[in-house]
Design a protein around this motif. Structure first.
Motif, PDB file in Angstrom:
ATOM      1  N   PRO A 187      -0.421  -2.284  -8.322  1.00 15.42           N
ATOM      2  CA  PRO A 187      -0.854  -2.727  -6.813  1.00 15.42           C
ATOM      3  C   PRO A 187       0.746  -2.574  -7.101  1.00 15.42           C
ATOM      4  N   LEU A 196      -5.070  -0.756  -2.759  1.00 20.25           N
ATOM      5  CA  LEU A 196      -4.925  -2.308  -1.898  1.00 20.25           C
ATOM      6  C   LEU A 196      -4.454  -2.273  -0.860  1.00 20.25           C
ATOM      7  N   GLN A 208     -14.270 -11.137  -6.492  1.00 19.09           N
ATOM      8  CA  GLN A 208     -13.360 -10.597  -6.257  1.00 19.09           C
ATOM      9  C   GLN A 208     -13.129 -10.064  -5.538  1.00 19.09           C
ATOM     10  N   ALA A 218      -5.608  -3.722 -12.774  1.00 17.73           N
ATOM     11  CA  ALA A 218      -5.231  -4.337 -11.828  1.00 17.73           C
ATOM     12  C   ALA A 218      -3.514  -5.307 -12.035  1.00 17.73           C
ATOM     13  N   ALA A 276     -10.135 -11.975  -2.891  1.00 12.68           N
ATOM     14  CA  ALA A 276      -9.334 -11.056  -2.617  1.00 12.68           C
ATOM     15  C   ALA A 276      -9.217 -11.053  -0.558  1.00 12.68           C
ATOM     16  N   PHE A 316      -6.479   0.134  -7.410  1.00 10.77           N
ATOM     17  CA  PHE A 316      -6.075  -0.705  -7.124  1.00 10.77           C
ATOM     18  C   PHE A 316      -4.678  -0.560  -6.717  1.00 10.77           C
ATOM     19  N   SER A 317      -3.967   0.805  -6.970  1.00  9.98           N
ATOM     20  CA  SER A 317      -2.675   0.647  -6.125  1.00  9.98           C
ATOM     21  C   SER A 317      -2.927   1.691  -4.446  1.00  9.98           C
TER      22      SER A 317
END
Length: 389
Positions: free
Chosen positions: A141, A20, A217, A137, A221, A17-18
């Motif tokens: 981010p 994205l 998802q 999650a 997104a 998630f980091s």
């Protein structure tokens, strides 16, 4: 042991998630081609599919401990390799390597958790693991967005790599005492065809549940930021809406209400979760105010929270330990494939955001109906004389 494996799950998804918010701008700063930028984003999930399947097969053969160690260590190396990127070739190669090595971790980790769960608590344990995914999650981010302003993407990846090295050391210390006894296949087990693995009604629905969860998802997104921009809100509004869904899911995972996952039939909670997610997508396609969009995300988060533990419980109920690693390998391959299909299908069809949400709603509704149809089917694993291998 269980808490440490939960940490592995958290940091694996935290790493995912980091990426994205930062990977597309990072790729754009290195190459001018929009095709290469898109490929660098998508190839991670594509490689992840192969990593998941390889992990599942090897976990059944060697046990989850060694696969976890290899996955964590090689993932750390791939994260440190971002400092070597100089152009499109090294960018694509290292993104592929990162996705492949990261894909080794999750099936082995969830096999560890599933094989150590009492059957009466397998739903609650799956909910707790879902909470760690939800927390990743929420925080992943935000972490990369803040750090990237003051440092660089290479630094973010290096920090993630340090986490992976520490987890490798911790896994060697805390998990090595959990030995794996390799089972010798009987002649009856050897005679079972590999494709029979996909004929079990419970396994099929667990795989499809994973696919449609991440399909939604992928759509969310891609499309939600477009709707937010159309309504003339800033990018922080998108983050807030996604955080609302994540927080709702985490609360359901952790509060006493999570006992429902031990008591209710997983096929029933799976179907109900799909119906809620379908309704939220349809609602998102029609509403234009921020308060109503937040309501839709609350409904989506509730559906997500019902679905994730259900598909894990369904997979546990439908398999025996000897084939569970392979089951989780394919399970998380369907996760990765769902993200790829969700975002790419909407992009290929070139739908406006309200039509995209309506399409996703229809797909989730059909999946829920298919799940309801299977309620009366036997999802017990076959006996060990004919175990699907």
């Amino acid at each position: 042991m269980r808490f440490f494996v939960y940490l592995i799950v958290f940091f694996s998804f935290f790493d995912l998630f980091s990426q994205l918010p930062v990977i597309s701008p990072f790729a754009s700063s290195l190459v001018d081609s929009s095709f290469i930028v898109g490929l660098s984003v998508g190839i991670y999930s594509f490689a992840n599919i192969f990593g998941n399947i390889i992990s599942g097969i090897l976990t059944d053969r060697r046990g989850p401990f060694y696969i976890l160690l290899v996955g964590l260590l090689t993932s750390a190396l791939s994260l440190f390799s971002y400092a070597l990127i100089e152009g499109s070739a090294t960018l694509i190669g290292i993104r592929f390597l990162h996705g492949l090595t990261e894909g080794l971790i999750i099936p082995a980790a969830f096999t560890f958790l599933a094989n150590g769960s009492e059957r009466s608590k397998r739903g609650r344990n799956a909910a707790i693991s879902g909470a760690f995914v939800g927390l990743a999650a929420i925080f992943g981010p935000a972490y990369s967005g803040i750090v990237s302003v003051k440092t660089s993407v290479v630094t973010i990846m290096a920090i993630n790599g340090v986490f992976m090295v520490l987890l490798t050391i911790g896994a060697f210390i805390f998990l090595r005492s959990f030995t794996y006894v390799r089972k010798v296949k009987t002649e009856a087990q050897k005679a079972v065809k590999p494709l029979a693995f996909f004929k079990h009604p419970g396994i099929i629905r667990a795989f499809l549940g994973a696919f449609f969860l991440m399909f939604s998802q992928g759509v969310l997104a891609l499309v939600l930021p477009l709707k937010v921009e159309f309504l003339q809100y800033d990018a922080k509004t998108t983050g807030m809406l996604l955080s609302v869904f994540g927080l709702v899911a985490v609360l359901i995972f952790l509060l006493p209400v999570n006992r429902i996952f031990d008591k209710a039939r997983p096929m029933l909670t799976l179907a109900f979760g799909l119906f809620l997610m379908s309704g939220s997508m349809l609602f998102l396609s029609q509403v234009d105010t921020l308060s109503l969009m937040m309501t839709a995300m609350v409904v989506y988060g509730t559906g997500f929270a019902l679905l994730f533990p259900s598909i894990n419980s369904l997979l546990i109920d439908s398999t025996v330990p000897e084939s569970r690693g392979k089951a989780y390998g394919f399970f998380y391959a369907f996760f990765s494939f769902g993200v790829v299909v969700g975002s790419s299908a909407i992009g290929f069809l070139n739908l406006e955001f309200h039509h995209a949400f309506m399409l996703a709603s229809g797909v989730l509704l059909i999946a829920g109906i298919f799940t309801i149809i299977g309620l009366r089917q036997d999802i017990r694993p076959v006996d060990k004389t004919s175990t699907i291998q």
